[in-house]
Design an enzyme around this catalytic site. Structure first.
Site, PDB file in Angstrom:
ATOM      1  N   THR A  57       0.867  -1.183   0.000  1.00 21.66           N
ATOM      2  CA  THR A  57       0.000   0.000   0.000  1.00 21.66           C
ATOM      3  C   THR A  57       0.891   1.215   0.000  1.00 21.66           C
ATOM      4  O   THR A  57       1.783   1.320   0.834  1.00 21.66           O
ATOM      5  CB  THR A  57      -0.873   0.037   1.268  1.00 21.66           C
ATOM      6  OG1 THR A  57      -1.869  -0.943   1.137  1.00 21.66           O
ATOM      7  CG2 THR A  57      -1.530   1.394   1.454  1.00 21.66           C
ATOM      8  N   VAL A 116     -14.131  -1.075   2.968  1.00 24.27           N
ATOM      9  CA  VAL A 116     -13.286   0.069   2.609  1.00 24.27           C
ATOM     10  C   VAL A 116     -12.380   0.346   3.801  1.00 24.27           C
ATOM     11  O   VAL A 116     -12.832   0.318   4.946  1.00 24.27           O
ATOM     12  CB  VAL A 116     -14.156   1.300   2.273  1.00 24.27           C
ATOM     13  CG1 VAL A 116     -13.312   2.556   2.162  1.00 24.27           C
ATOM     14  CG2 VAL A 116     -14.935   1.069   0.977  1.00 24.27           C
ATOM     15  N   GLY A 170      -6.155  -0.889   8.363  1.00 27.33           N
ATOM     16  CA  GLY A 170      -6.862   0.376   8.228  1.00 27.33           C
ATOM     17  C   GLY A 170      -7.922   0.632   9.276  1.00 27.33           C
ATOM     18  O   GLY A 170      -8.207   1.788   9.607  1.00 27.33           O
TER      19      GLY A 170
HETATM   20  C1  SD4 Z   1      -6.146  -0.917   4.361  1.00 28.80           C
HETATM   21  N1  SD4 Z   1      -4.324   0.435   5.114  1.00 28.80           N
HETATM   22  O1  SD4 Z   1      -6.920  -1.058   3.434  1.00 28.80           O
HETATM   23  C2  SD4 Z   1      -4.753  -0.439   4.063  1.00 28.80           C
HETATM   24  C3  SD4 Z   1      -3.894  -1.627   3.840  1.00 28.80           C
HETATM   25  C4  SD4 Z   1      -2.422  -1.411   3.889  1.00 28.80           C
HETATM   26  O2  SD4 Z   1      -0.349  -2.177   3.456  1.00 28.80           O
HETATM   27  O3  SD4 Z   1      -1.913  -0.411   4.280  1.00 28.80           O
HETATM   28  N2  SD4 Z   1      -1.647  -2.376   3.489  1.00 28.80           N
HETATM   29  O4  SD4 Z   1      -6.442  -1.196   5.530  1.00 28.80           O
END
Ligand code: SD4
Length: 330
Positions: A191, A220, A245
């Protein structure tokens, strides 16, 4: 002899740098680098979560152009992993949800406080660019799902299948047990959250992800939510997040970090406090969250819940991967 044009350009940049005591130096390639004589901090800079050397390079290329803008830099930076089929948590090649759909989240924000975002978007390789169009071409901030897709298509984005053979195979293997345990890998994510400051000392940020592998259809995360996955304020600096997240959403981490810096904390102190708030309220031993922050002086900070959070910083001619300090030392 400094030409009049050059003098005006330098003076304008110095004025914009406002009271930071910044000295202006010339970079090797004749572009301006604004350097703080009291430290190694230099502008422009770009910083991104995890190991993203080529993405940072794409961003810095924009920043080193004449009048290169931070907003264009973060979009260029995001596009690199978004187009890479080997990156399984961003864009094309991203891991699907548990029903086999690749659904993307992204946001972008500029130095005026303009912002755009898309969530639960399917079939479009570059969600960050769609988020930018939402910001620039609509009166809204966030478009989601089918509506976001329709908007993207109306803007000329191409519809495509984002599920690569590799991601499909991994999903089919997961389906054998279909254990709904949406774990975010502690040590390796892709990400991408990124922050940039350009030669005019303007900040921008973006964040792009396919979210958790095999998440519930419709889930989401934090990445498209302004103030959670990313936030910038030209008076203070910016922050972005990666990791599970749900905990970033519950603590609005990026906004919190920017506000802590506004109150006088360094980027490092602000990241540490934001992680500390998560650790205090939740059972932090089982998941990862990592934050990056920068202030307008070009200082940066990075901190995570667990060991293993790396980030990439391109500043003062050097593009390097760093390991962040972390909370859980037990
Ligand atoms: C999420 N924060 O959808 C993102 C995932 C993430 O490295 O950061 N992955 O929760």
């Amino acid at each position: 002899m400094v030409s009049r044009k050059e003098f005006i350009k330098k003076t304008a940049a110095a004025t914009l740098a406002g009271g930071l005591g910044l000295e202006l130096l010339k970079a090797q390639n004749e572009n301006l680098i604004i350097k703080n004589p009291n430290s190694t901090n230099a502008l422009p800079l770009i910083i991104s979560t995890w190991r993203n050397l080529p993405a940072n390079e794409a961003g810095m290329k924009v920043l080193m152009e004449k009048e290169g803008k931070a907003l264009d830099a973060v979009e260029a930076c995001a596009k690199v992993p978004e187009a890479d089929p080997e990156e399984t948590t961003v864009g094309y090649g991203g891991a699907p949800d548990r029903d086999g759909h690749v659904t993307l989240d992204a946001c972008i924000m500029d130095h005026h406080g303009n912002a755009g975002s898309v969530s639960f978007l399917e079939h479009i390789m570059h969600p960050t660019s769609v988020a930018r169009r939402v910001m620039e071409k609509t009166p809204h901030v966030m478009l989601c799902g089918e509506g976001a897709l329709q908007f993207a298509l109306s803007e000329g984005f191409q519809k495509m299948n984002l599920l690569t053979e590799k991601s499909k195979k991994a999903w089919e293997e997961w389906k054998i047990n279909s254990k709904y345990e949406p774990v975010i890998n502690i040590e390796r994510h892709d990400t991408i959250g990124m922050l940039a400051i350009d030669q005019s000392v303007n900040i921008a940020g973006a964040c792009s992800t396919s979210g958790m592998a095999y998440k519930m259809h419709g889930r989401v995360g934090d990445s498209p939510v302004l103030g959670a996955g990313m936030y910038v304020d030209n008076e203070v600096g910016g922050a972005c997040a990666t990791g599970l997240g749900e905990f970033v959403l519950k603590t609005l981490g990026s906004y919190l970090i920017v506000e802590l810096m506004r109150q006088g904390k360094t980027p490092q102190q602000a990241c540490e406090e934001a992680i500390g708030r998560i650790a205090k309220r939740y059972d932090y031993k089982t998941f990862q969250v990592g934050y990056l922050a920068i202030n307008m002086k070009g200082e940066h900070g990075a901190y995570s819940v667990q060991k293993g959070f790396s980030y990439t910083l391109f500043q003062d001619g050097q593009n390097n991967i760093h390991e962040a300090d972390y909370y859980n030392k037990t």
